[in-house]
Design an enzyme around this catalytic site. Structure first.
Site: not given
Ligand code: AMP
Ligand code: ZN
Ligand code: ZN
Length: 411
Positions: A40, A76, A197, A201, A244-245, A350
């Site tokens: 992620d 997500t 991820d 963050h 995912d991004h 994101h």
């Protein structure tokens, strides 16, 4: 005549017998195997941040993309579910991480286990269902949607999401499933990791914490290879590694104070994020839209019906009437959240326009079906569902992707 008949019978017998041997050996040892792995929030450029020998080796011996384009919003849950189904959010029903369904008058939140495990929220047909329907056993060591009774089905092997489960233990479990005896052998499995991820963050994309998380992910790939080799799974499994991004840094000088632009009392619901979805009170829609439109700076605002086609979002009831899309790196917030937000910097997030390069994820594929040592142009993640069907030799359900868009990856 009798001799001719005997010869004919012998030939027939040989054809049937050899055919039978061929078939049975194909089912036992040559059945295609695919492992789908998601890290992620692993941006398209993350491999350049630090030393990643295991990812690099997979890329050199396999194929890599310059980027994997997420669906909008680049969050997500919509993205993992679009990867699983090949459907755009307006067709999968997964239009955000947090959603309100006006017909059911119910909320979906990713921390709400009851909603997460309720199949009614998940449209389309996820890949594990497609495969199970065609006789292939599957196992999901976490994937969005795999804990829910989508179409009244589950993967043969699956686990309730546990973000604290150690990385190696996830691999051990998947390998157990892929070697399970008694007709339960999973020929398709997934792995999911949120570490990169979370660190992005909390500490920003340039932090040492992100570099260390990337290194941990890389070491997991080393462990995966070692364990799959030990079980003779490595050489004939196609491995698709993706995210995912991407992720982008936020800052105190890129704030959009929503409560200064509109009267918050005019809203019924606000679903915050880089793509903030606003449901105005019944008679206040025009006022809210006009206020946002006349102050349109560092974001763009759309009435739901005027959302760009390329977002593939507007045709679903779970999208609110007004959508604000922040420019890259901008944070939409209100007074209540501002101090906490600034105190917690550096941070990253994101959810922005999926056309932004910074929102692109990474993609590497390795195995017998894939080219070796090539780097291909970015492509959209909705094609992964078709790709996996091709790898597994199965018939895909109706979806928005196409195999032609990803054929360049294949030998
Ligand atoms: P996002 O808010 O878009 O960054 O979502 C990422 C978060 O989703 C991660 O922190 C994960 O812990 C969480 N997540 C991923 N898969 C699941 C799942 N199946 N159930 C609950 N939470 C999940
Ligand atoms: Zn994510
Ligand atoms: Zn995230």
């Amino acid at each position: 005549m009798q001799l001719m008949q005997r010869i004919a019978f012998t030939i027939l017998f040989l054809v049937v017998f050899v055919g039978f041997i061929g078939c049975s050996s194909e089912q036992q040892s040559d059945s295609p195997k695919t492992l789908l792995i998601s890290f992620d929030g692993f941006g398209h450029d993350y491999l350049q941040k630090t030393a990643t020998p295991h990812f690099d080796s997979l890329a050199v011996k396999g194929v890599e993309a310059e980027g994997l384009i997420p669906v909008f919003p680049s969050k997500t849950f919509p993205n993992h579910y679009s990867i699983a189904t090949g459907l755009y959010p307006e067709n999968s029903g997964f239009v955000n991480n947090t959603m309100y369904d006006p017909k059911w008058e119910e909320w979906y939140r990713i921390g709400d286990r009851e909603a997460v495990e309720d199949g009614k929220w998940y449209g389309g047909e996820p890949i594990w269902n497609t495969l199970e329907k065609q006789g292939i056993k599957t196992g999901t060591m976490f994937w969005v949607g795999s804990e829910a009774d989508v179409q009244g089905m589950y993967p043969t092997h699956w686990k309730t999401y546990d973000g604290d489960m150690p990385g190696k233990a996830r691999i051990d479990t998947v390998i157990k499933w892929m070697t399970a005896p008694g007709g339960d052998t999973a020929d398709f499995a997934t792995l999911y990791y949120s570490d990169v991820d979370s660190k992005g963050h909390r500490y920003g994309t340039k932090s040492d914490s992100v570099k260390q998380a990337i290194q941990r992910a890389d070491r997991l790939m080393g462990y995966l290879k070692q364990e799959m080799k030990a079980k003779n799974l490595w050489d004939d499994t196609n491995i698709v590694i993706l995210s995912d991004h991407g992720m982008v840094d936020q800052s105190a000088d890129k704030l959009i104070r929503l409560d200064k632009i509109i009267d918050m009392d005019d809203t019924e619901r606000v679903i915050w994020g880089p793509a903030t979805m606003i449901q105005p009170k019944e008679d206040r829609k025009q006022e809210v839209y006009q206020a946002l439109k006349s102050a349109e700076e560092n974001y763009r605002v759309f009435k739901k019906e005027n959302l760009p086609e390329r977002y593939h979002l507007k045709n679903h009831r779970r999208v609110e009437d007004i959508v604000m899309v922040a420019d890259l790196g901008y944070t939409i917030l209100d007074e209540d959240y501002q101090d906490d937000f600034i105190e917690s910097l550096p941070r990253a997030t994101h959810g922005y326009d999926n056309n932004e390069k910074a929102m692109q994820a990474f993609f590497i594929a390795h195995g017998p079906a894939f080219k070796q040592g090539e780097k291909v142009d970015p492509f959209q993640n909705i094609h992964i569902y078709e790709l996996i069907n091709h790898l597994m030799d199965t018939k895909p359900a109706t979806n928005d992707g196409s195999l032609d868009s990803v054929r360049v990856l294949l030998k």
